[in-house]
Design an enzyme around this catalytic site. Sequence first.
Site, PDB file in Angstrom:
ATOM      1  N   CYS A   2       2.191   3.483 -26.100  1.00 39.63           N
ATOM      2  CA  CYS A   2       2.904   4.021 -27.756  1.00 39.63           C
ATOM      3  C   CYS A   2       1.393   3.826 -28.277  1.00 39.63           C
ATOM      4  O   CYS A   2       0.339   3.623 -28.080  1.00 39.63           O
ATOM      5  CB  CYS A   2       3.458   3.185 -28.301  1.00 39.63           C
ATOM      6  N   ARG A  27      -1.284   9.700 -23.824  1.00 44.60           N
ATOM      7  CA  ARG A  27      -0.750   8.242 -23.970  1.00 44.60           C
ATOM      8  C   ARG A  27       0.465   8.565 -23.207  1.00 44.60           C
ATOM      9  O   ARG A  27       0.788   7.316 -22.491  1.00 44.60           O
ATOM     10  CB  ARG A  27      -1.189   7.879 -25.084  1.00 44.60           C
ATOM     11  N   TRP A  76       6.105   4.536 -25.866  1.00 41.20           N
ATOM     12  CA  TRP A  76       6.284   4.985 -24.405  1.00 41.20           C
ATOM     13  C   TRP A  76       6.476   3.444 -23.814  1.00 41.20           C
ATOM     14  O   TRP A  76       6.950   2.564 -24.217  1.00 41.20           O
ATOM     15  CB  TRP A  76       4.466   4.298 -23.609  1.00 41.20           C
ATOM     16  N   ASN A 102       2.495  -1.071 -31.467  1.00 43.71           N
ATOM     17  CA  ASN A 102       1.919  -0.571 -30.397  1.00 43.71           C
ATOM     18  C   ASN A 102       1.668  -1.942 -29.203  1.00 43.71           C
ATOM     19  O   ASN A 102       0.998  -3.184 -29.535  1.00 43.71           O
ATOM     20  CB  ASN A 102       0.803   0.192 -29.495  1.00 43.71           C
ATOM     21  N   GLY A 103       2.421  -2.447 -28.318  1.00 43.46           N
ATOM     22  CA  GLY A 103       1.614  -3.460 -27.522  1.00 43.46           C
ATOM     23  C   GLY A 103       3.273  -4.238 -26.938  1.00 43.46           C
ATOM     24  O   GLY A 103       4.261  -3.321 -26.994  1.00 43.46           O
ATOM     25  N   GLU A 485      -3.971   2.282   1.427  1.00 40.96           N
ATOM     26  CA  GLU A 485      -4.479   3.081   0.609  1.00 40.96           C
ATOM     27  C   GLU A 485      -5.957   3.563  -0.082  1.00 40.96           C
ATOM     28  O   GLU A 485      -5.869   4.578  -0.353  1.00 40.96           O
ATOM     29  CB  GLU A 485      -3.720   1.639  -0.079  1.00 40.96           C
ATOM     30  N   LYS A 489      -6.994   6.988  -1.225  1.00 45.12           N
ATOM     31  CA  LYS A 489      -7.720   7.448  -1.784  1.00 45.12           C
ATOM     32  C   LYS A 489      -8.603   8.430  -2.070  1.00 45.12           C
ATOM     33  O   LYS A 489      -8.994   9.422  -2.511  1.00 45.12           O
ATOM     34  CB  LYS A 489      -8.093   6.620  -2.591  1.00 45.12           C
ATOM     35  N   GLU A 492      -7.620  11.788  -0.173  1.00 47.35           N
ATOM     36  CA  GLU A 492      -6.800  12.822  -2.121  1.00 47.35           C
ATOM     37  C   GLU A 492      -7.162  13.620  -2.705  1.00 47.35           C
ATOM     38  O   GLU A 492      -6.553  14.491  -3.108  1.00 47.35           O
ATOM     39  CB  GLU A 492      -5.317  12.394  -2.057  1.00 47.35           C
ATOM     40  N   HIS A 508      -6.924   2.221  21.874  1.00 46.97           N
ATOM     41  CA  HIS A 508      -5.867   3.372  22.113  1.00 46.97           C
ATOM     42  C   HIS A 508      -6.201   4.992  21.856  1.00 46.97           C
ATOM     43  O   HIS A 508      -4.050   5.897  21.687  1.00 46.97           O
ATOM     44  CB  HIS A 508      -4.256   2.706  21.885  1.00 46.97           C
ATOM     45  N   LYS A 607       1.859  14.515  -9.976  1.00 49.93           N
ATOM     46  CA  LYS A 607       1.856  13.233 -10.107  1.00 49.93           C
ATOM     47  C   LYS A 607       3.196  12.703 -10.007  1.00 49.93           C
ATOM     48  O   LYS A 607       3.374  11.902  -9.085  1.00 49.93           O
ATOM     49  CB  LYS A 607       2.031  13.800 -11.628  1.00 49.93           C
TER      50      LYS A 607
HETATM   51  C1  AGP Z   1      -0.944   8.077  -4.750  1.00 52.92           C
HETATM   52  O1  AGP Z   1      -2.126   8.293  -4.944  1.00 52.92           O
HETATM   53  C2  AGP Z   1      -0.038  10.145  -4.917  1.00 52.92           C
HETATM   54  N1  AGP Z   1      -0.107  10.132  -6.492  1.00 52.92           N
HETATM   55  C3  AGP Z   1       1.214   9.280  -4.247  1.00 52.92           C
HETATM   56  O2  AGP Z   1       1.038   9.256  -2.757  1.00 52.92           O
HETATM   57  C4  AGP Z   1       2.403   8.827  -5.343  1.00 52.92           C
HETATM   58  O3  AGP Z   1       1.824   6.789  -5.084  1.00 52.92           O
HETATM   59  C5  AGP Z   1       3.251   9.076  -4.725  1.00 52.92           C
HETATM   60  O4  AGP Z   1       3.793   9.860  -4.421  1.00 52.92           O
HETATM   61  C6  AGP Z   1       4.670   8.124  -4.971  1.00 52.92           C
HETATM   62  O5  AGP Z   1       4.992   8.491  -6.205  1.00 52.92           O
HETATM   63  P1  AGP Z   1       5.923   7.912  -7.041  1.00 52.92           P
HETATM   64  O6  AGP Z   1       5.191   6.125  -7.078  1.00 52.92           O
HETATM   65  O7  AGP Z   1       5.520   8.541  -8.321  1.00 52.92           O
HETATM   66  O8  AGP Z   1       7.416   7.447  -6.252  1.00 52.92           O
END
Ligand code: AGP
Length: 612
Positions: A2, A27, A76, A102-103, A485, A489, A492, A508, A607
């Site tokens: 928020c 935010r 938020w 906010n909190g 993961e 990172k 991407e 393998h 995103k």
């Molecule tokens: C990860 O860094 C990416 N932003 C992407 O893999 C993301 O985790 C995936 O698209 C799933 O998104 P969501 O958690 O909003 O469902």
Amino acid sequence: MCGIVGFTGKHQAAPILLDGLSRLEYRGYDSAGIAIRDGEKETEVIKAKGRLKILAEKTDHGASVPGTCGIGHTRWATHGEPSTANAHPHRSDDGNVTAVHNGIIENYQELKEKLLRKGYVFHSSTDTEVAVKLVDYYYKKYEGTPVDAINHAMVRIRGSYALALMFKDYPEEIFAARKDSPMILGTENGESYIASDVPAILKYTRNVYYIGNMEMARVKKGEITFYNLDGEEIEKQSRVIEWDAEAAEKAGYEHFMMKEIHEQPKAVEDTLNSVLQDGSLNLEEMGFTEEIINNISCIYIVACGSAWHVGMTAQYVIEDMAGIPVRVEVASEFRYRKPLLDKNGLVIIISQSGETADSLAALREAKEKGVRTLAVVNVVGSSIAREADHVFYTLAGPEISVATTKAYSTQLMASYILAIQFAFAKKHITEEQYKDYIQELETIPGKIKRILEDKERLQWFAAKQVNARDVFFIGRGIDYAVSLEGSLKMKEISYIHSEAYPAGELKHGTISLIENGTLVIGVLTQPELFEKTVSNMVECKSRGAYLMGLTGFGNYNIEDTVDFTVYIPGTDPHFTASLAVVPLQLLGYYVSVARGLDVDKPRNLAKSVTVE
Ligand code: AGP
């Protein structure tokens, strides 16, 4: 998170508040509102769900709400759906106290019950309305000043807050209180400002005061008095803000991703605290009773990307702790695979946005088959949250950077919480183990902070990887899940090809790709698998690989084998992913920065993937 703003001065307040809120839009929010006081007149409150422009249109950009004192808020949602009723400002029914917050008020339920017994009624499902009415209650009970009333409330409230409050008896004044949530105050030319963050007031003043934790303020026109928890006045020096507006949105970090990496300790702590009560976990609010848990025959975890990687970790943790079979599926496969689901199973959908098309489709597929569903999501009121039978909200706050970090970490915390609670309900662990696991979870935020203190070493190492062609992340068990993961990172945001492999699988086929100088990162946090993975790393080294080892402090003999070592604090082997992932997030970040790339908005990515 928020955003809050406040103003009292010579000018009309509403336009200044709307402008300030617009500078806090980064935010993330789902509704907004302002409260304006025009001299002795009744405070006017206007709220609107959705974007800020709706509120601006509702108030004719502030022109239709006269008054030179006011507070504003962008919400938020953490408690209660996004709606006009839940939007701030909230106020006592007689208009005595009006406030924005906010909190997170962790004990808002018990405080609400207390106030209901005192005759208060509630019109929203927010924790903020409880805080406002608690202040009102103490103001009337002790017949003191607003600072006294706020002080009493602060002693009773557990959680975090940045509060800006107006009192009917004190026209043209605003009061503030802070614990853990950000807040700054400023004065310029006989006018005063309050905000969650610098961008909201930078246009009006660069002279700001940082209110401390458990401190209060009385804000008059051009004059601010600060108080400690004993109600004593305290002196404060103003600071001059040098940042420009864009830098201020990132709180001085160069990118949102780095800011969010550093928000992980608090995000993880807030997520744990949201279900932690007197040393035990309480999932009742999600509707998970002991009976429901004991009827779960198996678990299917379905997600995409990093959320799927969380599922890969959760599989090991839940199976080992709770003895419940877990199957992890990529949502885009699950939805078309005609999955055979056990009627007594539980489908867990993990999603930061709560809008990922494949994950939403998987949820609907599970519901169509009559299987109970749980959503672990970060966005209140998102599609997946609304359609699932149960919801576990992670409290990461808005995540701006496309590459997820803090949301991933809060999803891990949520999965540990489920594993521990399921294990205890099924009597798979003793009460002592239950308490020990919970106590260990409480140390995770501090251990993440400790790792972040050494980030410069990773920055130095990352600079050497700028021209890497392939990077391999290998591990076994949970270390493999972390490798997934770390690899995502890296690729991407730095666009360097990377793969994660179960360490035992290299021979393998993949090991043929290892060439002289190929970077192989071995994740080594699982004691029982440590030696096995080291020998896989040696196999790579004998083919010319450059080895980085990621392991716990104390495993110093690894330095006889690898070329570069990153150490992390020790923790229970079930929880190491929360710590091991942090250096890998930083590595990907620094390589991307060294390559001069757009860290927060990598090419080709969104995103939230709301289409197939
Ligand atoms: C990860 O860094 C990416 N932003 C992407 O893999 C993301 O985790 C995936 O698209 C799933 O998104 P969501 O958690 O909003 O469902």
